[in-house]
Design an enzyme around this catalytic site. Structure first.
Site, PDB file in Angstrom:
ATOM      1  CB  CYS A  38     -46.794  20.316  21.658  1.00  0.00           C
ATOM      2  SG  CYS A  38     -47.664  20.509  23.218  1.00  0.00           S
ATOM      3  CD  GLU A  82     -43.086  17.763  26.802  1.00  0.00           C
ATOM      4  OE1 GLU A  82     -42.162  17.215  26.197  1.00  0.00           O
ATOM      5  OE2 GLU A  82     -44.258  17.348  26.777  1.00  0.00           O
ATOM      6  CB  CYS A 123     -53.455  18.502  19.128  1.00  0.00           C
ATOM      7  SG  CYS A 123     -52.394  17.366  20.058  1.00  0.00           S
ATOM      8  CB  THR A 126     -46.706  20.410  28.049  1.00  0.00           C
ATOM      9  OG1 THR A 126     -46.383  19.036  27.890  1.00  0.00           O
ATOM     10  CG2 THR A 126     -46.961  21.041  26.703  1.00  0.00           C
ATOM     11  CD  GLU A 155     -46.845  15.914  23.961  1.00  0.00           C
ATOM     12  OE1 GLU A 155     -46.373  16.641  23.068  1.00  0.00           O
ATOM     13  OE2 GLU A 155     -48.023  16.000  24.360  1.00  0.00           O
ATOM     14  CG  HIS A 210     -54.589  15.605  28.385  1.00  0.00           C
ATOM     15  ND1 HIS A 210     -54.657  16.839  27.773  1.00  0.00           N
ATOM     16  CD2 HIS A 210     -53.261  15.324  28.460  1.00  0.00           C
ATOM     17  CE1 HIS A 210     -53.439  17.269  27.496  1.00  0.00           C
ATOM     18  NE2 HIS A 210     -52.573  16.359  27.897  1.00  0.00           N
ATOM     19  CE1 TYR A 251     -50.597  13.541  23.324  1.00  0.00           C
ATOM     20  CE2 TYR A 251     -52.309  13.734  24.987  1.00  0.00           C
ATOM     21  CZ  TYR A 251     -50.980  13.799  24.620  1.00  0.00           C
ATOM     22  OH  TYR A 251     -50.026  14.122  25.541  1.00  0.00           O
ATOM     23  CB  CYS A 263     -54.427  20.377  25.390  1.00  0.00           C
ATOM     24  SG  CYS A 263     -54.510  20.938  23.684  1.00  0.00           S
TER      25      CYS A 263
END
Lengths: 491, 491, 491, 491
Positions: C80, C237, C278, C171, C426, C272, C276, C84
């Site tokens: 991550c 996180e 990503c 995050t 996550e 959002h 994901y 974002c």
């Protein structure tokens, strides 16, 4: 009185749609001849050899043997042979009447034993009539606008009771000798008149049968032998309408004991949900059909084909294993009759609501598109078109075009046609729809016991509470960790 | 010549089995009237407004609009409207002929443009005839015992060619004006005579159509309007037998260029696999039917019912999203025609081989068992039995019994009956069976590129090898990381 | 103040556990240098080239480009990269403040634009702080025993507000320059003080960061480079505790407008949930790792190995396709900022809660058991034991034992270790847990519209009711059948 | 000699990483004290009460009882208790040596019985050492570049043999008294020296153990009791390196009989694949943990939460049911020892390669994101930060913050941490990776028999061929339809 396509059926045995369902039941008798160990027992009531379908289980192994017989009959017919409802109903009634009598001092159990002895004497077929039409499913029986949405007592007389109502989609009812009428769900005090169990001959006065139509049923009336897919065997479901039908007291096994309705229903479904092991016999046929058509198409050696056959087998055997596990973990009720494990029976049936659909999907994958676009048998028999089809529907050398067509029609029959009704949709809803199993699993899953396991390992200081102790000593895990049930049986 | 149930069909339009398939095609014209933005374009060839089904895509958005039209037509008909094969064939041919001409100096592309212009002039329906009957699937065309297992040129004359063979399960062929004959797979040098593409009028001399029978097809001949489930609309698939059929040179678009067969097939399937977005329209209908029957049964508020509708929607929208993503990621071929993304088109179609089956299973779950045991419409119309059914098949207050029956028949129609053929089995095999998509995904998945990503992060010293560089600069990831394709289009 | 393992971290940049998370953010700047088209835009506020993460989307293509950048960064870091949330928060705030101002006459939108311009000037990293700790999840903010379970205004002064509370699992918070504090859910009138949105510098007075520990985090402190699996990159996180933290008015973008909290949250999650995408970059890495280890073990040619790589790819591309479809179907809000499609964004994220787990499972299948039983790097470096491992952990000839170990550790890292936190858990909970997506899908699925489709085809006479008309003209299907949104954008 | 983190472990019992694995084995002795019916038998060799893990099964019920003991130990430890390999190895050897002796006139069976009697005398722990390191998996043992990739005889002397090689990921090896070395796969004639079975004491000269590291293993060294998740119990897997290790003849049970290697391996896996019923005990713990955390978060009444617990239970019980079904369908080998059903054992294990992953995913769903972002125990114990965490990690009133943290760490432990190694990855690969089960299912699925079922129902004229007759009389279906096996056992 039987109605089908808007007409009274004079002679059901001769009706081309009904005949295959009769053949399926006949196979239960034929198997009894050929494999008596599998399909018969010696009746403890009469000493004669009778169908295993009439037997009250005296051991866990008796329960397992039912499953083995069911799988074999599924293999031999490729359809529903219609006798499990009656078998499971008799077994569930045996222990329920016993416990009702204990509480209420009634003599239902003795009456039932006489009735069973009679069925043994004549080696009868018994149908179980449970599923009411239900009307608005969000309302209890006594709340329905029309009181007849659930079968109920409409009159009590000296010699017996009169009942009215209707039972939907009754498997094999027309092919039975007697029907056992039972409530379909938990009842409350106001539903008292709905708490009726009784046996009636299939031709009793006041009964009307309305035949349920099945996918592709008309093909059985076309006269050929290919397009039906499985020309010899089929299931049967009809709506049974009861208008003021009389039951004498000797055949009444519950009359108002509404608080025992749920016990009867739950015991019945416990037996019946693992009876769906029958579908593994159909699965065997469908796996065989899929393997055959792959061979006929010349692709049986492709790795993805083999892998799909493995997947079908894995799913099919999962149903079998969960079903027989429920039977092997069976235990004695107070009456002495054995009942299978409730949790595992529900796990089995829950798989049955999904896995046959996936097996069917994979069978269609292996079949190729022709399974749904193939011309009719009449084209194949046509002097000119038939020749074209002979030529163009040819698969691998050495395989008859007609055989390829037959195998495709069998796959169509089991995934879209007449026997898809039994293999798929009835697998979904018979013995309770999927959510019914989830409710039962929820009720048996003993979370208090499991939470404590977690708390101990997590290092959370804990002393057992009452709920946990009760859960530990009873319920599903009591059976899981019981070592004795199979050792005490009759074997 | 059309054969059905062993007879020559004199007037297809009047045949109760064929009629619903004609209605489905008619809806493509009706929608063009009602929603011209969605279902028509201005032809760049003629300047007239024509069906979008005849349009060569000039942008990625054109590809997306095809999907949107497909979903709407699926919603309006609940069946296969039979025009996508032709649409996708014209588009695939457009770029393939262009690139063939580049290599061989032929003039196929000009011929094709003339042909397309003609179809625009008359706003025709074009059917695509691709799927050969194949015989033994482990053998190439020229290896088959019978050379006719794949369509091939049997004679070349001054004015054109003659072809023979057969195409199986041809969607909407009888309802088309022209058929585009194309090879069905990659060909080798010895298969040269099988490398033939050409257009023929549907009533050309030498063509015989043998109508494919569908599950429950007879219900369309029973005269009622309930039991068919979807009385107005149905699909159509027939076997097309070509015996020495003539194609003049002007309609020949490939003649022996066997090495371009795979390009044609792959481009066609790239378009066609994401054309299965049409099934999301059918999915919308089935979700609506499931929600309706839950309401009629009085259980629409149960949390598990709602959750199953969510699941059906999640699956249905996954098909839609993967399909339109393939279209949005479309890009221009050398000819200027846009083609969608190959990887994503295959991902879309691969979901289509599974998700409609699961959506169908869930619809049957919500329907209840009656969906397969309900008596026939003739019982319902019977003076006496009809009354019983009116009473006993009643669901929630305020809902007509007949409406409940109709909704159940629609669900049966789409999960076991006539339109299950299109919604399920054709979803499995149309545009290539599941394994065909897995092969294409394997070919596009660029493992060398991905392996290097892993080696870098794992700290394994690595210099790019040639294979990796090639993979990075071309193939799927080149498109993934391309930012330009949509910016250069006609918007 | 940052706490980790019970100690104040003096210099986060040097902490071996924190460093990899900084490297991941650094890659967002490095990519901007290497691939400016992908990772930057020209700021309409400042005219300078800035990170795409700071950009307010002006077209659907802008939304798509975010997805493409996300996939690339996932490929390059395998973790991550933490930017974002801020990107999606700025976009969601842009339109929400606009519409708040319309209703309330406030000037939040202008303030926000100034703030954004400032972030563009410095090319900052923005973190979004949304997830409150929540206490008892069955109670609203104002009902909690402790009012601090949700961040809220504790004092209003002339120059601004003071807030207290805590945000869980934030995050990249420590790696940001500013944090945007936002409410986490729909609020009611009594929750007015919880309706606060504002920007604070990460080192504002009153903030304490408590670092969240990750699976296998200690390995980053062991000094080697193998056992960490992905030594360079990791996520971050932390829990952010806000004790009386001041926000001046210029950085306050909501103050009490509780009825706009749900709009903000829904718009944020709409962006959002499709961010994901990503994870498909991480999926690419894991597919590459699985393919590599199969090669190192000498089994890359087995058909089941290839098929599992296809399956992993099919799942990974499904996430990608559903995500970019949501972006491509984006449309302009009143403010001019583009937002993606809500239904498809939820469909995307819902797959993300399952598919990475299955991809991870398949990667472990290909890895073999050694992935969890391999001795430590210290054994490998040990003079005597190291030799034994060199010998016995050797795979295929030509492959270094160390490389094989490294690849296995990377797979462990992504399926059980530090980056499994981001790739799996996550993926489950970020941007809302699975049930949150099902609720949103339920809300958008337009059953009234779909029911009518079914009723029409079932032949049930029907006139549209009001609810159906509304559903037809608005909501998801309005977007499905809209043809214009992409045509009006900036392309 | 045991190596861990590059150091020789002087006293394994005191090592904080090794200790939990010893505790798990100790629980097998403790359970024997507390529940002797479940965990012990009277040895037929010595007459003394011994651990059930050392017992040769004399009935199908003996097999079932192993499963019940395994589930209980899984519940009590939440990890792998490391004794099943030895148990299953002794049982497999018992019948294999018997049949080897029959063919070759050797006396391995007598030797083995003496060895077993000795283990009974001392109530020992036996480890089974099967899995060779294998090198290039596409090559046979004798084809490997380095001959030591599989354990083999390097020298034969008068008193016994010397072996060299290595066994990877050996469960509980350090905690055993004796190791049983066995071949890992089918061997050919050229692999004769690899056909060695023998028992060696764990501290024999020439053995080196290299401890395998597990996810989050370092947490066991941090000193606290929360972050380890399950502080008391853990698994153990090590690499065992054998350098010229001596085995005297009395402990050699195979020496060159390469053609019996596959029998040994298949019988071992038949036992061992259904031994994975142990994971249902871990599943019970994880279901309990998920239910607990839902309660602590205040959401235990949400319908989707309950439904997910039902799903976890359904999956967990499927493993249990398929496992015990394999045991109940057990039958006697020639030696008298009972073995379970091969097909169902493989079906069980194949589910174990998937279902724990899904159960784990669902547990993470119920846990919430905190399960992977929670600060360390050291923060919690810190005077100032601890207070903040006490406040902000509070869930429902009445639940201690620390208890909530502990429960989350337990879920982390089983899904990402130390015990995820056993619950997930070892479930995948132990007793053979998924493909190994598919191969065995393929070998047992009796397609010839099933094809004939299909041909008969399809109406294809058929006479049984030889292959079908053989399949009918033997193999899986012979067992399915056998009614006797449980009746003849010792009960």
């Amino acid at each position: 009185m039987i109605y089908l396509f808007g007409k009274l059926v004079e002679e059901p045995v001769d009706h081309p749609i009904i005949r295959p369902s009769i053949n399926a039941i006949a196979e239960t008798y034929d198997l009894a001849e050929r494999e008596p160990e599998l399909a018969t027992v010696i009746s403890p009531f009469t000493g004669a050899r009778i169908s295993r379908f009439l037997h009250i289980c005296e051991s866990a192994i008796d329960l397992v043997k039912q499953n083995k017989m069911q799988r074999k009959l599924g293999q031999n017919t490729g359809t529903c042979f219609q006798r499990c409802v009656g078998m499971d109903a008799l077994n569930a009634l045996y222990s329920t009447t016993y416990e009702m009598d204990e509480v209420y001092g009634t003599d239902y159990h003795q009456r039932l034993k006489k009735f069973i002895a009679m069925t043994h004497t004549y080696n009868y077929v018994i149908g179980g009539a449970m599923t009411d039409v239900k009307g608005d499913r969000s309302l209890a029986p006594h709340q329905q606008q029309d009181p007849d949405m659930f079968v109920h007592i409409v009159e009590r007389r000296e010699k017996g009771v009169y009942i009215s109502g209707a039972k939907a989609h009754q498997t094999g009812c027309i092919n039975s000798h007697w029907l056992m009428v039972m409530p379909t769900m938990r009842l409350g005090e106001k539903d008292k008149d709905y708490a009726i169990i009784g046996a009636i001959p299939v031709d009793a006065e006041g009964i009307t049968y309305i035949y349920g139509r099945q996918s592709c049923d008309r093909r059985s009336m076309e006269g050929g032998s290919i397009d039906a897919g499985n020309a010899n065997f089929g299931g049967q479901e009809a709506m049974v309408i009861l208008e003021h039908v009389f039951i004498p007291w000797e055949y009444v096994f519950m009359d108002g004991e509404y608080d025992f309705a749920s016990m009867l229903v739950e015991r019945f479904t416990t037996y019946h949900r693992r009876s769906y092991v029958c579908k593994t016999g159909l699965g065997d046929v469908l796996i065989g059909a899929a393997a055959s058509i792959a061979e006929y198409n010349g692709v049986e050696r492709a790795s993805h084909i083999k892998d799909k056959l493995v997947e079908m087998t894995h799913l099919n055997e999962t149903i079998y294993a969960t079903g027989i596990a429920a039977s092997y973990q069976g235990y004695a009720t107070k009456s002495g009759a054995y009942i299978c494990d409730n949790m595992l029976a529900n796990v089995c049936k829950h798989h049955v609501t999904k896995m046959p659909y996936e097996i069917g999907r994979l069978a269609q994958d292996l079949a190729g598109g022709l399974v749904v676009t193939m011309p009719s048998e009449q084209e194949f028999r046509h002097h000119k078109v038939g020749e074209l089809l002979q030529k163009y529907l040819k698969g691998k050398a050495g395989i008859e075009t007609e055989d390829r067509m037959r195998m495709l029609r069998l796959i169509e029959n089991m995934t879209l046609g007449r026997n898809a009704v039994g293999y798929l949709t009835e697998s979904m809803h018979g013995a309770g729809s999927p959510q019914a199993q989830r409710i039962l699993i929820a009720r048996s899953m003993q979370l208090a016991y499991k939470k404590r396991l977690a708390r101990i390992l997590a290092g959370i200081e804990t002393t057992k509470n009452k709920e946990e102790i009760v859960e530990e000593l009873s319920g599903y895990f009591a059976r899981v960790f019981s070592l004795g049930q199979n050792e005490n049986n009759h074997l």
